[in-house]
Every structure is written in C-alpha cells, then in structure tokens.
Design an enzyme around this catalytic site. Structure first.
Site, PDB file in Angstrom:
ATOM      1  N   PRO A   2      -4.462  -5.051  13.286  1.00 50.43           N
ATOM      2  CA  PRO A   2      -3.753  -5.026  14.849  1.00 50.43           C
ATOM      3  C   PRO A   2      -3.662  -6.401  15.430  1.00 50.43           C
ATOM      4  CG  PRO A   2      -5.644  -3.551  14.699  1.00 50.43           C
ATOM      5  CD  PRO A   2      -5.734  -4.486  13.273  1.00 50.43           C
ATOM      6  N   GLU A   3      -2.615  -6.582  15.638  1.00 51.03           N
ATOM      7  CA  GLU A   3      -2.260  -7.861  16.652  1.00 51.03           C
ATOM      8  C   GLU A   3      -1.785  -7.463  17.857  1.00 51.03           C
ATOM      9  OE1 GLU A   3      -1.257 -11.580  14.956  1.00 51.03           O
ATOM     10  OE2 GLU A   3      -1.211 -10.815  13.111  1.00 51.03           O
TER      11      GLU A   3
END
Length: 270
Positions: A2-3
């Site tokens: 997850p960015e």
DNA sequence: AAGGATTCCTGTTGGC
DNA sequence: TGCCAACAGGAATCCT
C-alpha cells in the site's frame, strides 16, 4: 504494497460502511503489530460511533467523539468491510464489529501495520512532523527547491522522506524521477528550481493517476472490495530493469539505493 | 546533525 | 521436484 493511492482507495472503500456506525465489539486476535495494539482499545472503542474515516499520508484515522484510532497498513495490511458472520481468515488481527451486521477487518500477514489510539491526532508524534500531501497546494516545485538546498542526500531519498512530502514510496519515486528525467542518485541540493517544478508535477501526476486506477496492487495487496488495482500495468520503469526505455529504447538499469530497488534510464535521467 | 544502515515480518520467488 | 536462501518494502530507530 500500500502506497498512498492504495490507502486512499481503502478509505474510499470503507468510509461509507463505517461512518455513523456504532462499534459493537472489538476483537484483537494478534496484538503484535509494529507496535503493540493498546490493551484498552476495545474498552475505548466499544459503544462509540465512528464519526469519520480520514486519511493523512498513509495513515488512516477512525474518528470518535473521544479520540481517534490511528491505523497504518504497513507493507501488507488491508482493511475490508464484510458481513460479520464471515469466518475470520489467518492474519485477521483486528476486527471491529459494527452495528449493520458488518465488520471492519484488518488483515496484515507481515504485521508492519499498526493500530494506535490518540486523543489529539494532529499532535501525535507520528503525525505532527509530516510534510505536505502531494496533491495539495502546499506541495510544489518551490517547496522542494527550498527544502533541498545544501542537502547532500540523493534526490530519490529526499522525495521519499516523509518530512519533505508524504506518500511517495519506492515505486512512485522511481516512476516520478523517470517522468521528470532526473537521475535518482543526483544530490537533492544540486537540482534547479525548474527541474523541481517538473518533479513536483511528475509526483502529482503519478499519484493521482494511481488513485484513479485504484492503486498499484503488487503481490498481496487487494482493495477494500477485494479487487486488484490496475496501475501496475502503467508502470514505466519499476520492475522493468533490462527492458527498453519507453522514451529512447536504452536498456533500463537497476541499482540498489538504501537497499531499495531503483530502476532508471541512464540516458533520459540525468 | 545529516544521512546511511538496521530492524520489524512472512509470502513469494528463484536457484541449485 | 523440493528445499531453502534471498527478496520485497514503510518508516521508525539506531548508528556513524
């Protein structure tokens, strides 16, 4: 992994099901996350209404009347809203049973994520020193230029520093530097204002495109609705070492910077 | 003090 | 084919 786009996608996915709902029960199956889940988290949350779900950097906040839960997805975390009779899966470490026969489930195989509690979220040590959001007005080339003066660190490290700008992880740093034509090892203090304008724009473009496409989705990341994102298909350099540069055809080169995979075009990026 | 290195963790991958 | 080491990475924290 997850960015920021993935975290924002998650927020958008869970918020409609969470906001206004009462937390009936909190189940902590494994408190050993990045930091221990507070033992009194159930007592703090149960019976309270989730007033809002907010994002700042890669942190998510569940706001209650008495304070906020701070949630980070770490490397492999995900949040999903599902019916509350769905059997718990392995790595479902935290669950909030809501009042609408649904549950908010936090699953995190690698346990780099966290669940914390704060009464003053803006002043929390993890939050207070964060740099601007990349899609906000406060973030632009002039900001990057000003902060970078006299900095010896490579520009890639510089833009991945959360005090400079939040949400630029390894993948997007690679992509943005390629778009801006800047060599990842160039010293941050040796880049002109003009080029920082271009870099800020590249970061903005990269992240907003990824948000529109629902996140990058590499390996184990799934969105809150369980469907993968499609941004991975539009990556220009990340994971493409040895393949021809889309701009000039030169073989993309891969090096390690701070133990992170760094891919760039040795001809286009200076 | 800035900047690099280490650390947490487990599923996936690649080499032999 | 199977096993195991290497790899992946967010970001705080430690170290130089």
């Amino acid at each position: 992994m997850p960015e920021l786009p993935e975290v924002e996608t998650t927020r958008q996915g869970i918020a409609p099901h969470c906001e206004g709902q009462t937390v009936r029960k909190v189940i902590v199956r494994n408190p050993s996350l990045r930091w221990p889940v507070p033992g009194d988290l159930p007592a703090l949350l149960e019976g309270q209404v989730i007033r809002a779900v907010e994002r700042r950097a890669k942190y998510l906040f569940l706001h209650f009347d008495t304070g906020s839960a701070i949630v980070h997805l770490g490397m492999s975390g995900s949040l999903r809203v599902i019916t509350d009779d769905t059997p718990a899966m392995t790595h479902d470490h935290v669950e909030l049973v809501l009042g609408n026969h649904r549950s908010l489930r936090f699953n995190d195989p690698r346990r780099f994520g966290c669940w914390l509690w704060t009464t003053e979220w803006r002043h929390h040590p993890l939050i207070s020193a964060l740099g601007p959001e990349p899609l906000s007005e406060a973030f632009n080339g002039a900001w990057l230029f000003r902060l970078s003066r006299n900095k010896q660190a490579p520009v890639k490290s510089f833009i991945m520093d959360n005090h400079v700008v939040v949400g630029v992880g390894n993948i997007y740093a690679n992509e943005a530097l390629f778009k801006a034509g800047i060599h990842p090892k160039r010293k941050a203090g040796r880049i002109s204002l003009d080029r920082y304008h271009k870099l800020a724009e590249a970061i903005r473009e990269t992240l907003s495109a990824a948000i529109l496409m629902g996140g990058t989705t590499l390996r184990d990341f799934v969105n809150s609705d369980g469907k993968p994102g499609y941004f991975a298909q539009s990556l220009l350099v990340y994971g493409k070492a040895g393949l021809p540069c889309t701009g000039c055809g030169t073989r993309l080169k891969e090096i390690r910077m701070n133990n992170r995979s760094t891919v760039y075009c040795p001809r286009c990026q200076r």
